[in-house]
Design a protein around this motif. Structure first.
Motif, short mmCIF file in Angstrom:
data_model
loop_
_atom_site.label_atom_id
_atom_site.label_comp_id
_atom_site.label_asym_id
_atom_site.label_seq_id
_atom_site.Cartn_x
_atom_site.Cartn_y
_atom_site.Cartn_z
N TYR A 185 24.43 94.80 49.66
CA TYR A 185 25.68 94.83 48.92
C TYR A 185 26.80 94.90 49.94
O TYR A 185 26.94 95.91 50.66
CB TYR A 185 25.70 96.04 47.98
N LEU A 186 27.60 93.85 50.05
CA LEU A 186 28.62 93.72 51.09
C LEU A 186 30.01 93.68 50.46
O LEU A 186 30.29 92.82 49.62
CB LEU A 186 28.37 92.45 51.91
N ASN A 187 30.86 94.65 50.84
CA ASN A 187 32.24 94.69 50.36
C ASN A 187 32.32 94.70 48.83
O ASN A 187 33.15 94.03 48.22
CB ASN A 187 33.05 93.51 50.92
N CYS A 188 31.44 95.48 48.22
CA CYS A 188 31.43 95.58 46.75
C CYS A 188 32.06 96.91 46.31
O CYS A 188 32.11 97.87 47.07
CB CYS A 188 30.01 95.49 46.22
N GLU A 189 32.49 96.95 45.05
CA GLU A 189 33.10 98.14 44.50
C GLU A 189 32.50 98.49 43.15
O GLU A 189 32.11 97.60 42.39
CB GLU A 189 34.62 97.94 44.35
N ASP A 190 32.43 99.79 42.88
CA ASP A 190 31.93 100.29 41.60
C ASP A 190 30.53 99.75 41.31
O ASP A 190 30.31 98.97 40.37
CB ASP A 190 32.91 99.93 40.48
N ASP A 207 14.39 96.15 55.50
CA ASP A 207 15.12 97.32 55.00
C ASP A 207 14.88 97.49 53.50
O ASP A 207 14.59 96.52 52.79
CB ASP A 207 16.63 97.16 55.22
N GLY A 208 15.07 98.73 53.02
CA GLY A 208 14.95 98.98 51.59
C GLY A 208 16.20 98.58 50.83
O GLY A 208 16.16 97.83 49.87
N ILE A 209 17.35 99.12 51.26
CA ILE A 209 18.63 98.78 50.65
C ILE A 209 19.72 98.96 51.70
O ILE A 209 19.72 99.93 52.46
CB ILE A 209 18.93 99.65 49.41
N ASP A 210 20.66 98.00 51.76
CA ASP A 210 21.77 98.04 52.70
C ASP A 210 23.09 98.09 51.92
O ASP A 210 23.43 97.13 51.22
CB ASP A 210 21.74 96.82 53.63
N ILE A 211 23.78 99.21 52.04
CA ILE A 211 25.09 99.41 51.40
C ILE A 211 26.13 99.23 52.49
O ILE A 211 26.26 100.06 53.39
CB ILE A 211 25.17 100.82 50.78
N ASP A 212 26.84 98.13 52.44
CA ASP A 212 27.61 97.65 53.59
C ASP A 212 29.08 97.48 53.19
O ASP A 212 29.41 96.62 52.36
CB ASP A 212 27.00 96.31 54.04
N ASP A 213 29.96 98.32 53.74
CA ASP A 213 31.40 98.21 53.48
C ASP A 213 31.72 98.27 51.98
O ASP A 213 32.52 97.49 51.46
CB ASP A 213 31.96 96.91 54.06
N CYS A 214 31.08 99.20 51.28
CA CYS A 214 31.27 99.31 49.83
C CYS A 214 32.08 100.56 49.49
O CYS A 214 32.10 101.54 50.24
CB CYS A 214 29.92 99.36 49.11
N ARG A 215 32.72 100.53 48.33
CA ARG A 215 33.46 101.66 47.81
C ARG A 215 32.95 102.04 46.43
O ARG A 215 32.61 101.19 45.64
CB ARG A 215 34.96 101.33 47.68
N CYS A 241 32.65 101.93 54.50
CA CYS A 241 32.00 102.54 53.34
C CYS A 241 32.77 103.80 52.96
O CYS A 241 33.05 104.64 53.81
CB CYS A 241 30.56 102.92 53.67
N GLU A 242 33.06 103.94 51.66
CA GLU A 242 33.86 105.08 51.23
C GLU A 242 33.46 105.49 49.81
O GLU A 242 33.21 104.65 48.95
CB GLU A 242 35.35 104.74 51.27
N ASP A 243 33.37 106.80 49.61
CA ASP A 243 33.05 107.36 48.30
C ASP A 243 31.67 106.89 47.84
O ASP A 243 31.52 106.15 46.85
CB ASP A 243 34.12 106.99 47.27
N ILE A 244 30.64 107.33 48.56
CA ILE A 244 29.26 106.94 48.31
C ILE A 244 28.44 108.18 47.99
O ILE A 244 28.54 109.20 48.69
CB ILE A 244 28.63 106.25 49.55
N THR A 245 27.62 108.13 46.94
CA THR A 245 26.69 109.22 46.65
C THR A 245 25.27 108.68 46.59
O THR A 245 25.02 107.63 45.99
CB THR A 245 27.02 109.94 45.34
N ILE A 246 24.37 109.41 47.21
CA ILE A 246 22.94 109.09 47.20
C ILE A 246 22.21 110.35 46.75
O ILE A 246 22.37 111.41 47.37
CB ILE A 246 22.45 108.65 48.60
N SER A 247 21.41 110.26 45.69
CA SER A 247 20.79 111.47 45.16
C SER A 247 19.44 111.17 44.52
O SER A 247 19.19 110.07 44.03
CB SER A 247 21.72 112.13 44.14
#
Length: 495
Positions: A185-190, A207-215, A241-247
């Motif tokens: 996910y590159l430069n994605c939001e919400d 890789d399993g999942i790459d969160i790349d430059d996302c908000r 990357c900004e405002d990310i939660t992993i749980s």
């Protein structure tokens, strides 16, 4: 009264229309998809169903139970791709079924001229991939392209690649054997990724999942078992990357289980990771990188410039990885595009790591280090229990802090050093570090020092416990100023 009745009728009609719209489905079999014959392609049928769905305002495109083979699928606005339980979508292994997508407006380090993917979208809104079906990237059969533009990524297709998309949901699906990175996910939001199952051990770069430059990205309730890094936050472009939660995730990796980095151009801000389990992979075959035990549990890395600020890691169980905690401010200084200025040394500050239980780990030791001329600021480790294997013979570890190389431009991973002289924590070039409730033990006797600090200012330490005898040194300090503790630990001052 008449007016009220008319308003009521309008409301009821609106609700009825909304319910009717929500139930609109487009079965790919009605558009020519071939069921249970993977010798034939269903690419055109799936894309046609998506186009019709999009053209009518949106809805659900259904892949029913059965096996299908496809090349690139183009997601469009307001479309949900739904894989029924028992549906398996196989990626084609023929290069011609994956046309190179045009270079997107958003530039990043991994894009050398275009992308290849099984499911692709750029600048799409309100898109979803849901259901209980499976996406099989057939990674072991995905061969590099001749003379690829994509460098070490060599043109193999990602299973999911979304660029500059908004309001994205991926939920419930199973993903196995991608051609390279599983989902990017590159430069994605919400974005909300929830309840997916990933088993990715077919080739290198899995890789399993790459969160790349996302908000505003949430990742939760997932099981990810990967050959390469498991859950990775990257910043291969300028957005960060900004405002990310992993749980609530269970992660296994032969490399790094949960990582921010290595690419760090745009940086990382306001990241929380909580209530996760990191454990050995269930894959019994030799990993493609030859590392039978995972390299790190938690890695926080800035090496290509950028700022890391506001990181909270909490409630993590780590079983059997070489290095439980790796925090690194380096200076690889790699540009994200050729025309970008050479990045300077980045910054790392305001990091809290708490409630970590790591056991049966390897002997690398955990580390918090910056290169000379830089410092990591304001970092707290609280309620940390680290239990390593121990029992190292002389000559199998770095015996002196002075011999731990700078490795400023080296690949930011604990393998650069191997077994450090501090079996619990090695700290270098840090300002304002609070260590409280730290328990350091080993399965076999340790000859190394539990905690080593070099060039550190403002160390607060309380409630440190080790299994050392009272005659043995618990701390080694060199160039440490402003050290405060609630107990007089055995300290050796190095010169």
């Amino acid at each position: 009264m008449k007016h009220i009745k008319q308003v009521g009728i309008i409301i009821l009609l609106s609700i009825s229309a909304s319910l009717s719209y929500a139930q609109i489905t487009y079965n790919i079999l009605n558009y020519g998809a071939v069921k249970n014959d993977t010798g034939k392609l269903s690419t055109n049928a799936i894309n046609k169903a998506i186009m019709v769905c999009n053209g009518k305002g949106g809805g659900r495109v259904v892949i029913p139970a059965g096996s299908y083979r496809s090349g690139t699928i183009m997601m469009l606005n307001n479309v949900e791709l739904y894989l029924e339980n028992g549906a398996i979508l196989y990626a084609s292994t023929d290069h011609k079924d994956f046309p190179k997508q045009k270079r997107p407006a958003y530039r990043s380090q991994k894009d050398a001229g275009g992308w290849y993917a099984l499911i692709y979208a750029e600048s799409a809104n309100h898109i979803s991939i849901t259901g209980k079906g499976t996406i099989d990237g057939q990674g072991a059969r995905q061969l590099p392209r001749p003379n690829p533009l994509n460098g070490d990524l060599d043109g193999r297709p990602r299973s999911i690649l979304f660029i500059s998309c908004n309001n994205v949901t991926v939920e419930g699906i199973n993903m196995v054997s991608s051609g390279i990175w599983n989902q990017h996910y590159l430069n994605c939001e919400d974005v909300n990724v929830k309840g997916i199952y990933v088993f990715n051990h077919s080739t290198r770069n899995n890789d399993g999942i790459d969160i790349d430059d996302c908000r505003r990205f949430t990742l939760s309730d997932c099981v990810i078992d990967s050959d390469d890094d498991g859950i990775v936050l990257k910043s291969t472009g300028s957005a960060g990357c900004e405002d990310i939660t992993i749980s609530n995730c269970i992660v296994s990796s032969f490399c790094n289980a949960i990582k921010c980095g290595t690419e760090s151009t745009g940086g990382f801000k306001n990241i929380t990771v909580s209530n996760c389990v990191i454990k050995p992979s269930r894959n019994k075959e030799m990993p493609h990188y030859g590392q039978a035990m995972g390299v790190s549990g938690i890695s926080l890395i800035i090496v290509d410039g950028g700022v890391m600020n506001g990181i909270n890691i909490n409630n993590i169980v780590i079983e059997g990885t070489q290095c439980p905690i790796y925090v690194r401010l380096g200076n690889r200084a790699r540009k994200h595009i050729d025309t970008a200025p050479l990045p300077g040394i980045g910054t790392m500050k305001n990091i809290q790591i708490s409630n970590i239980n790591a056991y049966n780990t390897g002997n690398y030791g955990s580390s918090i280090t910056a290169v000379n001329g830089a410092v990591i600021e304001n970092i707290t480790l609280n309620n940390i229990q680290l239990n390593n294997q121990g029992g190292l013979e002389p000559g199998t570890f770095i015996e002196s802090a002075a011999n731990v190389s700078e490795a400023a431009a080296g690949y930011p991973q604990p393998t650069v050093w191997g077994n450090l002289p501090g079996y619990g924590l090695f700290i270098r070039n840090v300002k304002n570090i609070n260590l409280s409730g730290i328990i350091l033990t080993s399965l076999a006797p340790e000859t190394r020092t539990p905690v080593i600090a070099v060039n550190a200012d403002n160390i607060w330490m309380s409630n440190l416990k080790t299994d050392r005898s009272k005659q043995q040194t618990e701390l080694q300090f060199s160039g440490v100023t402003n050290y405060r503790s609630d107990v007089a630990y055995q300290v050796e001052t190095l010169h």
